[in-house]
Design a protein around this motif. Sequence first.
Motif, PDB file in Angstrom:
ATOM      1  N   SER A 140      -9.732   5.401  -4.201  1.00 53.99           N
ATOM      2  CA  SER A 140      -9.170   6.100  -3.038  1.00 53.99           C
ATOM      3  C   SER A 140      -9.837   5.642  -1.746  1.00 53.99           C
TER       4      SER A 140
ATOM      5  N   TYR B 175      -6.788  -5.269  -4.895  1.00 48.09           N
ATOM      6  CA  TYR B 175      -6.906  -3.822  -5.093  1.00 48.09           C
ATOM      7  C   TYR B 175      -6.022  -3.356  -6.255  1.00 48.09           C
TER       8      TYR B 175
ATOM      9  N   GLU C 179       2.237   1.713  -3.565  1.00 44.74           N
ATOM     10  CA  GLU C 179       1.153   2.087  -4.468  1.00 44.74           C
ATOM     11  C   GLU C 179       0.803   3.560  -4.279  1.00 44.74           C
ATOM     12  N   LYS C 180       0.766   4.007  -3.034  1.00 51.72           N
ATOM     13  CA  LYS C 180       0.441   5.417  -2.766  1.00 51.72           C
ATOM     14  C   LYS C 180       1.516   6.340  -3.329  1.00 51.72           C
TER      15      LYS C 180
ATOM     16  N   VAL D 185      -4.562  -6.748  -0.919  1.00 54.84           N
ATOM     17  CA  VAL D 185      -3.839  -5.666  -1.598  1.00 54.84           C
ATOM     18  C   VAL D 185      -3.649  -6.022  -3.071  1.00 54.84           C
TER      19      VAL D 185
ATOM     20  N   THR E 199      -5.897   0.160   4.093  1.00 54.26           N
ATOM     21  CA  THR E 199      -4.814   0.676   4.924  1.00 54.26           C
ATOM     22  C   THR E 199      -5.242   0.799   6.380  1.00 54.26           C
TER      23      THR E 199
ATOM     24  N   LYS F 191      -7.242  -1.580  -9.651  1.00 57.19           N
ATOM     25  CA  LYS F 191      -6.738  -0.282 -10.097  1.00 57.19           C
ATOM     26  C   LYS F 191      -6.210  -0.367 -11.532  1.00 57.19           C
TER      27      LYS F 191
ATOM     28  N   TRP G 154      -8.379   2.208  -0.940  1.00 55.13           N
ATOM     29  CA  TRP G 154      -7.025   2.345  -0.384  1.00 55.13           C
ATOM     30  C   TRP G 154      -7.116   2.690   1.106  1.00 55.13           C
ATOM     31  N   GLU G 155      -7.969   3.650   1.431  1.00 51.46           N
ATOM     32  CA  GLU G 155      -8.127   4.061   2.828  1.00 51.46           C
ATOM     33  C   GLU G 155      -8.668   2.928   3.691  1.00 51.46           C
TER      34      GLU G 155
ATOM     35  N   MET H  37       0.833  -1.201   0.000  1.00 48.69           N
ATOM     36  CA  MET H  37       0.000   0.000   0.000  1.00 48.69           C
ATOM     37  C   MET H  37       0.870   1.255   0.000  1.00 48.69           C
TER      38      MET H  37
ATOM     39  N   TRP I 222       3.208   1.239  -8.758  1.00 44.95           N
ATOM     40  CA  TRP I 222       2.350   0.059  -8.837  1.00 44.95           C
ATOM     41  C   TRP I 222       3.187  -1.208  -8.981  1.00 44.95           C
TER      42      TRP I 222
END
Length: 104
Positions: free
Chosen positions: A84, A56, A30-31, A53, A91, A60, A87-88, A27, A35
Amino acid sequence: MNTEEFLRLIEKQRSCPQTLPKALQGMWYEKQGDWNKAHEIVQNASDADSAWVHAYLHRKEGDLKNANFWYRRSGQPEFSGELSQEWEQITSVLLKKVNASHEC
């Protein structure tokens, strides 16, 4: 550490702490827009969090068939909101697990 603190750490520090679980490392990268690095970290991990993950990341990427495979493997439902938001969510859950494992 919460999600906001994690984001501030990502902004301050280019390299990810190796002490973080693989899923959180994924994560992190990725942020930061890497990628490929994120995928490299989680693709060979065998735990459910890394599979989440991985799902995800493929969502994406736009590879929904592959993402669905990894969602099933992770035991998590397919996410239908914005990337987004996902992701939040991921995480936040992963950070709670790390925090819980460090409590006495």
